[in-house]
Design a protein around this motif. Sequence first.
Motif, short mmCIF file in Angstrom:
data_model
loop_
_atom_site.label_atom_id
_atom_site.label_comp_id
_atom_site.label_asym_id
_atom_site.label_seq_id
_atom_site.Cartn_x
_atom_site.Cartn_y
_atom_site.Cartn_z
N PHE A 31 21.63 -29.96 8.60
CA PHE A 31 21.16 -28.80 8.02
C PHE A 31 21.77 -27.37 8.76
O PHE A 31 20.86 -27.08 9.57
N PRO A 32 22.87 -27.39 8.75
CA PRO A 32 23.47 -26.30 9.77
C PRO A 32 23.04 -24.89 9.39
O PRO A 32 23.05 -24.07 10.16
N SER A 33 22.84 -24.55 8.06
CA SER A 33 22.46 -23.40 7.63
C SER A 33 20.91 -23.12 7.38
O SER A 33 20.55 -22.16 6.94
N LEU A 34 20.02 -24.18 7.61
CA LEU A 34 18.79 -24.02 7.03
C LEU A 34 18.02 -23.14 7.88
O LEU A 34 17.94 -23.15 9.15
N ARG A 35 17.40 -22.13 7.19
CA ARG A 35 16.41 -21.02 7.72
C ARG A 35 14.93 -21.18 7.43
O ARG A 35 14.22 -20.88 8.39
N ALA A 36 14.48 -21.77 6.50
CA ALA A 36 13.11 -21.91 5.84
C ALA A 36 12.94 -23.34 5.30
O ALA A 36 13.64 -23.72 4.68
N ALA A 37 11.84 -24.20 5.88
CA ALA A 37 11.59 -25.35 5.37
C ALA A 37 9.97 -25.41 5.15
O ALA A 37 9.20 -24.89 5.86
N ARG A 38 9.76 -26.18 3.87
CA ARG A 38 8.38 -26.40 3.67
C ARG A 38 8.28 -27.77 3.23
O ARG A 38 8.76 -28.20 2.39
N LEU A 39 7.23 -28.46 4.21
CA LEU A 39 7.13 -29.98 3.91
C LEU A 39 5.58 -30.03 3.41
O LEU A 39 4.83 -29.68 4.16
N GLU A 40 5.31 -30.55 2.06
CA GLU A 40 4.02 -31.02 1.90
C GLU A 40 3.74 -32.33 1.55
O GLU A 40 4.45 -32.93 0.49
#
Length: 442
Positions: A228-237
């Motif tokens: 994920f070279p450009s990932l800025r926000a992640a949500r894991l539920e």
Amino acid sequence: MDRISALDDKVLGRIVSLLPLKEMLRTSVLSRRWRRVWTAARAFDFTGAEVDCFDVDVYISRIDSYLDQLSASSSCTDIHFIFFPGIQDPQAADRWIRFATDHNVATLVFDLRIGRPVRLSFSSFQLCRSLTTLEICGYIMPRLAAYPLGPAFPSLRSLSLYDVTIADPRTFFAQCPVIERLTVEFPDDDRDHLLPASALRSCPLLSTISLTDCTVPREPPSAGPPAFPSLRAARLENVRVAAPQSLLDSCPVIAELTIQSPPEGFAFRLDRRHTVSTLRIIGRNFPRLSLPSLSPSLRTLALCDLKITNPPALIQAFQGLEVLLLKRVRIEPGADSGIQVRAPRMRHLMVQDSKGLGLVAVTDTPQLCRLFCWGDIRHLRVFRCAVPKLEEAFLHCMVKNPYGGKYYLWKNLMQPLSHVRLLSANWWFICEVMLCQITQAW
């Protein structure tokens, strides 16, 4: 002819696009000029076609009739948005997808919220070059083969999948090379839905991801670029991650991380390599959590419905924080209860229903400007000169007569807040303060 009717078809089409389907069709009886105006609309929500329609075949034929009229209209060339209600008829769904393909639809929604999931054919998507936003709910994503004309979704930027089953995630996401926003909510059933992180390597522009009810399996280390070279926000539920630290290390520029319903034993650490500035951990049924070591870049920390097993790590995290939210946070029995807030950068502090945390002592927060406390006011202590820049304080006591009329206890709490510009308190709070003052005067 009135002034509105004299407007161009494109302008009138934008106007009727704001109407529900039923009202949009009613405009065709206004006059001869308006008979075909609705076909120039740029947005259609066909959920309105199900009104007073209980026969599925009639329902489908009604939508097919609308689409035929749109196809026959010369003013209907490009459509910006279409919402199709979900149906359990793959042939009808395929016809509707072909219509969207032929009319350069930019945003397409397929929503099947009731009934058993059905397999959705993607053979018609291969020529839909204009599609930028796709939302699908309640369908089965089949195994996709490589198209000779290139990816199935060459322009897709946003993809939302709700209650879906993906037969082959790797080949499916390979059809979305420029996707930036991804939301995947798998069905909440007994099956173990696997989503390997390597399945998203073909999406290097992905900046926002939200995953629900799935498992990220352990994979052998790769010598290539991060997943994920450009990932800025992640949500894991409710996501089970076999190697949380490895997953986090594959996100070199991530700034916002939200973890909801973490499983027992979910552990990771944030060191100086990581760029996370906002961390939210929201539990369910108060799971035991060993708070990870946090990086100096962290500025916002929100903890909710958790049982902390290592309070010293929580206190250590305060040093660089600017915003702290503690909601229904407990300390595991046997650990030292209470926390001491010493945060030179903290500007906002919120503590709600966290009596299980023990005493929250605000001792050194020179930049604090907003204080919010909701719950048992006896578990809050603000030291003199600890909040010189405090501007707003909200104190909502959920316990009647918490101090039993002891004026000096109220004085210890309120005296450091005497300079606050805006002080909000609930009725019980005010009544007891007044009672204490009257008692003291007597």
